[in-house]
Design a protein around this motif. Structure first.
Motif, PDB file in Angstrom:
ATOM      1  N   HIS A 208       0.727  -1.030  -0.102  1.00 43.90           N
ATOM      2  CA  HIS A 208      -0.101  -0.017  -0.021  1.00 43.90           C
ATOM      3  C   HIS A 208       0.920   1.199   0.142  1.00 43.90           C
ATOM      4  O   HIS A 208       0.395   2.339   0.435  1.00 43.90           O
ATOM      5  CB  HIS A 208      -1.079   0.010   1.235  1.00 43.90           C
ATOM      6  N   THR A 226      -0.048   3.469  -4.547  1.00 40.76           N
ATOM      7  CA  THR A 226      -1.300   2.760  -4.207  1.00 40.76           C
ATOM      8  C   THR A 226      -1.524   2.994  -2.801  1.00 40.76           C
ATOM      9  O   THR A 226      -2.671   2.593  -2.291  1.00 40.76           O
ATOM     10  CB  THR A 226      -0.551   0.979  -3.808  1.00 40.76           C
ATOM     11  N   ASN A 227      -0.996   4.073  -2.048  1.00 39.86           N
ATOM     12  CA  ASN A 227      -1.758   4.691  -0.715  1.00 39.86           C
ATOM     13  C   ASN A 227      -2.922   5.389  -1.291  1.00 39.86           C
ATOM     14  O   ASN A 227      -3.661   5.857  -0.166  1.00 39.86           O
ATOM     15  CB  ASN A 227      -0.752   5.612  -0.164  1.00 39.86           C
ATOM     16  N   GLY A 232      -8.328  -1.097   0.519  1.00 37.05           N
ATOM     17  CA  GLY A 232      -7.066  -1.850   0.522  1.00 37.05           C
ATOM     18  C   GLY A 232      -7.203  -3.510   0.352  1.00 37.05           C
ATOM     19  O   GLY A 232      -8.115  -3.782   0.262  1.00 37.05           O
ATOM     20  N   THR A 254      -6.479  -4.327  -8.411  1.00 37.48           N
ATOM     21  CA  THR A 254      -7.068  -3.659  -7.567  1.00 37.48           C
ATOM     22  C   THR A 254      -7.403  -2.260  -7.926  1.00 37.48           C
ATOM     23  O   THR A 254      -7.970  -1.498  -7.046  1.00 37.48           O
ATOM     24  CB  THR A 254      -5.921  -3.539  -6.475  1.00 37.48           C
TER      25      THR A 254
END
Length: 296
Positions: A208, A226-227, A232, A254
């Protein structure tokens, strides 16, 4: 560990581990050591075997030589999971992507399917279907499931991750929006470049916190982290597995960050001759040429 499905020149694909300058053929290395291991036949079988396969592979790497190792430039890298049992893709899962569309983030994960036949290799062509379907790129972090699971809790979810790879959720926007559902526009042949390798979970401290980018002809069009994920990885695995059994080798794409072509002004669509790159920090880079199916 970086697992690859690869083809030495003149040979069928096989499972290996990518090192700095070479690829170790795990089945050949095992045979040289006097052992046999069925779980070295494919990435999915490796994942199904769990810690036993991982430990065995680690033990072979330092001793691999001769026919057990190939120079990196002497092999062709294929998609690390050539035919996943399932590809579950997540829509609208980046805060910056929701912002560029002017919509509120969804209250729960929005997921759809891509057909396994859409998978192609990390350097293979994205083939544009006939009919001008307005093809777009989407840089995504893909989670590869490592254990069979149903009704997995968020607290336990990461134990079901086998590893991570880079994925381009190529999309025919004209068909996607016309159909009012996304399967046809997302599942065309070659619309799921994946790779170049699968990085096992133990080698990614925090999935993340990874930079993610897409480039077309060298121009950066997506640049995020990805943060920015709304849901998540633990949330996604728990949500999906509440109704669908996850199995080793299944892929969860994702979601994509801001910067896709359809929401640019003017919009950008992929055309014959383009080069599309998708890169994620520490996980490698896809580099796919674009080819028009109507041209010889």
């Amino acid at each position: 560990m970086r697992l690859v499905m690869f083809e030495p020149r003149g040979h069928a694909s096989r499972l290996g581990v990518l090192r700095t300058h070479d690829v170790v053929d795990l089945a050949a290395a095992a045979a040289q050591s006097g052992a046999t291991a069925a779980y070295f036949a494919s990435t999915t079988q490796f994942l199904e075997a769990g810690t036993e396969a991982h430990s065995s592979a680690q033990g072979l790497l330092s001793a691999a030589s001769g026919s057990g190792a190939y120079a990196r430039e002497a092999v062709r890298l294929c998609a690390p999971i050539p035919r996943p049992g399932k590809i579950i893709a997540i829509g609208l899962n980046y805060r910056d992507h929701a912002l560029e569309q002017g919509v509120q983030p969804p209250p729960a994960p929005l997921f759809f399917a891509k057909f396994p036949t859409s998978v192609t290799g990390p350097y293979d062509a994205i083939v544009l279907p006939t009919g001008d379907p307005q093809v777009d790129y989407e840089a995504e972090l893909a989670v590869i499931i490592g254990r069979r699971g149903k009704a997995v809790s968020e607290a336990d979810a990461m134990e079901y991750v086998g590893g991570y790879t880079v994925l381009n959720d190529v999309s025919a926007r004209k068909w996607q929006f016309a159909d009012k559902q996304w399967v046809r526009g997302k599942s065309c042949d070659t619309f799921c470049p994946m790779g170049p390798w699968l990085t096992t979970r133990d080698d990614v401290p925090d999935p993340h916190q990874l930079t993610i980018a897409a480039r077309v002809n060298g121009v950066t069009l997506q640049d995020s982290n990805t943060n920015q994920l709304i849901f998540g990885i633990p949330q996604l695995i728990a949500y999906i597995s509440a109704s669908i059994t996850l199995e080793p080798g299944d892929v969860i794409a994702t979601g994509t960050p801001a910067g896709v072509g359809v929401f640019r002004n003017p919009p950008i669509v992929l055309k014959d001759g383009d080069i599309v790159e998708v890169e994620i920090q520490g996980l490698g880079t896809l580099r796919n040429p674009v080819r028009d199916a109507g041209k010889s």
